[in-house]
Design an enzyme around this catalytic site. Structure first.
Site, PDB file in Angstrom:
ATOM      1  N   ASP A 192       6.372   6.143  -3.732  1.00 54.22           N
ATOM      2  CA  ASP A 192       6.555   5.336  -2.244  1.00 54.22           C
ATOM      3  C   ASP A 192       7.975   4.670  -1.695  1.00 54.22           C
ATOM      4  O   ASP A 192       7.515   3.099  -2.352  1.00 54.22           O
ATOM      5  CB  ASP A 192       5.372   5.147  -1.555  1.00 54.22           C
ATOM      6  CG  ASP A 192       5.068   4.188  -0.429  1.00 54.22           C
ATOM      7  OD1 ASP A 192       6.761   4.904   0.204  1.00 54.22           O
ATOM      8  OD2 ASP A 192       4.750   3.866   0.338  1.00 54.22           O
ATOM      9  N   SER A 221       3.303  -4.548   1.188  1.00 55.13           N
ATOM     10  CA  SER A 221       3.863  -3.491   0.878  1.00 55.13           C
ATOM     11  C   SER A 221       5.163  -3.583   0.906  1.00 55.13           C
ATOM     12  O   SER A 221       5.645  -3.965   1.623  1.00 55.13           O
ATOM     13  CB  SER A 221       4.100  -2.619   1.817  1.00 55.13           C
ATOM     14  OG  SER A 221       2.498  -1.528   1.855  1.00 55.13           O
ATOM     15  N   HIS A 227       7.056   4.340   3.140  1.00 49.42           N
ATOM     16  CA  HIS A 227       6.519   4.270   4.201  1.00 49.42           C
ATOM     17  C   HIS A 227       6.976   2.994   5.474  1.00 49.42           C
ATOM     18  O   HIS A 227       6.540   2.878   6.618  1.00 49.42           O
ATOM     19  CB  HIS A 227       4.673   4.011   4.008  1.00 49.42           C
ATOM     20  CG  HIS A 227       4.280   2.774   3.655  1.00 49.42           C
ATOM     21  ND1 HIS A 227       4.426   2.680   2.430  1.00 49.42           N
ATOM     22  CD2 HIS A 227       3.834   1.299   4.111  1.00 49.42           C
ATOM     23  CE1 HIS A 227       3.586   1.403   1.631  1.00 49.42           C
ATOM     24  NE2 HIS A 227       3.465   0.753   3.437  1.00 49.42           N
TER      25      HIS A 227
END
Length: 336
Positions: A161, A237, A119
């Site tokens: 991810d 992230s 992402h």
């Protein structure tokens, strides 16, 4: 659940399922090159050294949930000696999109390679050059190892991810994995629930481009899924998850408020993907004598010292071995 936004200096933090990003309209214009899920190779060349973007009007961007997960265990502290040991490959990321500048984290794992989240790279909208990396950044004015511009993105083929980003060398013709020592990956053979871990990256609720470490324990582990009880916020992230040996055991993606934070666990499937796509990635057991992937392992079929290797001069099946039973071998004393 709607995302919440945190003000960071004069930038803003916007929520993603797995991260909060910072937006600034001062971002550079991007090229219109498109890229789908397949890696797109651009010409490798020295790039002008990027700089950390500062300031800009606040411009909230809601995309996903669960970016900021502060749990009862909020043991976070700033790392100021960012160039020391396993902290050096931890990397501050900025993605310069048409809608603003977004922040995240990553970790250098090869000469020209870094790991982060899918992402995070999705924010480039198909232009790898939009992603800039600043390994060991201390703050927005001090990034001792300079900046690097991405040239290729490869997304993990599984559900995790996870993404691989390759970079062009800088103006001094140095690669990102030459200005810092790449992180060591764990083989995760001994990783289990209740072990102590840390997540180290660049959270969006702290001063821009400052490195923070969060401490906690693994609470769940299955397949590619790992959960833990420590706190993170948007910007974390892509942060590496370290074990007590300072080896990378996973890549943080985000969490669920009041429940857990999570990462892509480097299990066998993920490890195989990384080895297939990053030639020089180093796992902790690679240099062990019993590791079948170790070229010095006598049981490795590619090791010339392996007695079963056809090119081993001691192998009786080697035509150059005078003890070879091949009677057509001129070096064989039994030859006609």
């Amino acid at each position: 659940m709607k995302g919440k936004f945190l003000k960071v200096s004069s930038l803003f933090v916007a929520t993603l399922t797995t991260a909060t990003l910072v937006s600034s309209p001062a971002a550079n214009a991007l090229s219109s090159k498109a890229m789908d899920n397949h890696p797109q190779q651009t010409q490798s060349s020295k790039q002008q050294t990027p700089k950390i973007q500062k300031g800009g009007n606040l411009k909230p961007l809601e995309q996903r949930e669960h970016a900021n997960v502060i749990l009862p265990n909020n043991d976070r502290h700033q790392i100021t000696d960012t160039t020391n040991g396993h902290y050096a490959p931890v990397t501050y990321i900025q993605v310069e999109a048409p809608t603003g500048t977004f922040i995240a984290s990553g970790v250098v794992v090869g000469k020209d390679t870094l790991l982060t989240n899918k992402h995070v790279v999705d924010a480039t909208h198909g232009d790898p050059h939009a992603l800039k990396a600043f390994p060991s950044a201390i703050n927005q004015d001090n990034y001792p190892n300079g900046g690097f511009t991405a040239e290729q993105i490869t997304k993990y083929s599984g559900e995790g991810d996870l993404a691989i980003v390759k970079f062009s060398p800088n103006e001094q013709n140095k690669h990102i994995g030459e200005v810092v020592k790449p992180a060591t990956m764990s083989n995760n053979a001994e990783t289990q629930v209740n072990q102590n871990i840390t997540v180290t990256g660049y959270p969006g609720d702290k001063p821009v481009a400052t490195m923070w470490e969060s401490k906690g324990k693994i609470t769940y582990l299955k397949g590619e899924a790992m959960q833990y009880d420590l706190s993170t916020t948007g910007g974390n992230s892509g942060s590496p998850v370290f074990n007590e040996k300072n080896e990378v055991i996973g890549i943080h993606w985000g969490g669920v408020p009041n429940e857990f934070n999570g990462a892509v666990f480097i299990n066998e499937n993920v490890r195989n993907f990384l080895k297939q796509n990053i030639e020089d990635i180093h796992f902790a057991n690679d240099d062990q004598p019993n590791n079948p992937d170790n070229p010095d392992n006598p049981n490795n079929p590619d090791n010339p010292n392996n007695p079963d290797e056809p090119n081993n001069p001691d192998n009786p099946n080697n035509p150059d071995n005078p003890d070879n039973g091949d009677t057509n071998n001129s070096d064989n004393p039994d030859a006609a």
